[in-house]
Design a protein around this motif. Structure first.
Motif, mmCIF file in Angstrom:
data_model
loop_
_atom_site.group_PDB
_atom_site.id
_atom_site.type_symbol
_atom_site.label_atom_id
_atom_site.label_comp_id
_atom_site.label_asym_id
_atom_site.label_seq_id
_atom_site.Cartn_x
_atom_site.Cartn_y
_atom_site.Cartn_z
ATOM 1 N N LEU A 134 45.134 54.659 35.776
ATOM 2 C CA LEU A 134 46.427 54.440 36.674
ATOM 3 C C LEU A 134 46.628 53.610 37.605
ATOM 4 O O LEU A 134 45.434 53.253 38.263
ATOM 5 N N GLU A 135 47.623 52.718 37.851
ATOM 6 C CA GLU A 135 47.804 51.825 38.711
ATOM 7 C C GLU A 135 47.887 52.372 39.754
ATOM 8 O O GLU A 135 48.161 53.567 40.001
ATOM 9 N N LYS A 136 47.683 51.453 41.034
ATOM 10 C CA LYS A 136 47.814 52.431 42.405
ATOM 11 C C LYS A 136 48.965 53.018 42.615
ATOM 12 O O LYS A 136 49.047 53.986 43.166
ATOM 13 N N ASN A 137 50.054 52.556 41.880
ATOM 14 C CA ASN A 137 51.334 53.081 42.329
ATOM 15 C C ASN A 137 51.899 54.164 41.104
ATOM 16 O O ASN A 137 52.931 54.731 41.212
ATOM 17 N N GLU A 138 50.866 54.597 40.317
ATOM 18 C CA GLU A 138 51.342 55.425 39.431
ATOM 19 C C GLU A 138 50.722 56.981 39.534
ATOM 20 O O GLU A 138 49.536 56.792 40.056
ATOM 21 N N ARG A 139 51.152 57.721 39.233
ATOM 22 C CA ARG A 139 50.966 59.033 39.316
ATOM 23 C C ARG A 139 51.199 60.117 37.880
ATOM 24 O O ARG A 139 52.098 59.620 37.247
ATOM 25 N N LEU A 140 50.469 60.970 37.887
ATOM 26 C CA LEU A 140 51.006 62.105 36.972
ATOM 27 C C LEU A 140 52.003 63.010 37.693
ATOM 28 O O LEU A 140 51.461 63.868 38.759
ATOM 29 N N ALA A 141 53.059 63.339 37.244
ATOM 30 C CA ALA A 141 53.957 63.994 38.055
ATOM 31 C C ALA A 141 53.627 65.457 38.176
ATOM 32 O O ALA A 141 53.742 66.064 39.191
ATOM 33 N N CYS A 142 52.995 66.083 37.358
ATOM 34 C CA CYS A 142 52.362 67.440 37.159
ATOM 35 C C CYS A 142 51.249 67.580 38.153
ATOM 36 O O CYS A 142 51.174 68.735 38.459
ATOM 37 N N GLN A 143 50.850 66.501 38.746
ATOM 38 C CA GLN A 143 49.878 66.637 39.853
ATOM 39 C C GLN A 143 50.280 66.288 41.161
ATOM 40 O O GLN A 143 49.531 66.020 42.063
ATOM 41 N N CYS A 144 51.404 66.078 41.276
ATOM 42 C CA CYS A 144 52.231 65.991 42.569
ATOM 43 C C CYS A 144 52.742 67.188 43.127
ATOM 44 O O CYS A 144 53.811 67.500 43.151
ATOM 45 N N HIS A 145 51.773 67.868 43.553
ATOM 46 C CA HIS A 145 51.998 69.404 43.979
ATOM 47 C C HIS A 145 52.692 69.337 45.311
ATOM 48 O O HIS A 145 53.460 70.111 45.834
ATOM 49 N N LYS A 146 52.280 68.461 46.442
ATOM 50 C CA LYS A 146 52.906 68.582 47.652
ATOM 51 C C LYS A 146 53.423 67.110 48.179
ATOM 52 O O LYS A 146 52.837 65.973 48.346
ATOM 53 N N ILE A 147 54.699 67.310 48.234
ATOM 54 C CA ILE A 147 55.709 65.903 48.541
ATOM 55 C C ILE A 147 56.111 66.305 49.802
ATOM 56 O O ILE A 147 57.082 67.262 50.047
ATOM 57 N N LYS A 148 56.083 65.632 51.037
ATOM 58 C CA LYS A 148 56.302 66.103 52.225
ATOM 59 C C LYS A 148 57.408 65.149 52.609
ATOM 60 O O LYS A 148 57.827 65.232 53.725
ATOM 61 N N GLY A 149 57.884 64.093 51.649
ATOM 62 C CA GLY A 149 58.829 63.317 52.431
ATOM 63 C C GLY A 149 59.617 62.777 51.052
ATOM 64 O O GLY A 149 59.018 62.945 49.819
ATOM 65 N N ASP A 150 60.667 61.924 51.310
ATOM 66 C CA ASP A 150 61.311 61.465 50.223
ATOM 67 C C ASP A 150 60.492 60.349 49.356
ATOM 68 O O ASP A 150 59.712 59.608 49.940
ATOM 69 N N ILE A 151 60.803 60.391 47.991
ATOM 70 C CA ILE A 151 59.981 59.618 47.043
ATOM 71 C C ILE A 151 61.139 58.758 46.049
ATOM 72 O O ILE A 151 62.198 59.554 45.845
#
Ligand code: FES
Length: 87
Positions: free
Chosen positions: A63-80
């Motif tokens: 993954l590039e620095k700004n890439e993620r797997l959405a299913c692994q983004c469990h804790k989102i504490k602010g707007d993205i």
């Protein structure tokens, strides 16, 4: 509550923090939900600091620095703001 924005659409993450259903609402294909298949790869355009650190499963992907797997983004504490292209 934090919001996820994508291509003019916007969803709000509920209090219980279940972001998976919100990614699906935006049209992101969640398949394994375990960081294995890679179909949920997203590009984070803004707010990457608001997401939990990359998981071990994500480290297996190139993954590039700004890439993620959405299913692994469990804790989102602010707007993205994200982008996604179906494979
Ligand atoms: S749904 Fe399979 S890696 Fe995210």
């Amino acid at each position: 509550m934090p919001k996820i924005k994508m291509k003019g659409k916007e969803v709000t993450i509920p209090k219980d923090g279940n972001s998976s259903s919100k990614f699906e609402e935006l049209g992101i294909a969640l398949s394994c939900c375990g960081g294995i298949c890679g179909t949920c790869k997203i590009k984070v355009l803004k707010g990457i600091e608001n997401i939990n650190p990359k998981t071990e499963e994500e480290m297996e992907f190139q993954l590039e620095k700004n890439e993620r797997l959405a299913c692994q983004c469990h804790k989102i504490k602010g707007d993205i703001e994200i982008d996604y292209e179906e494979w």
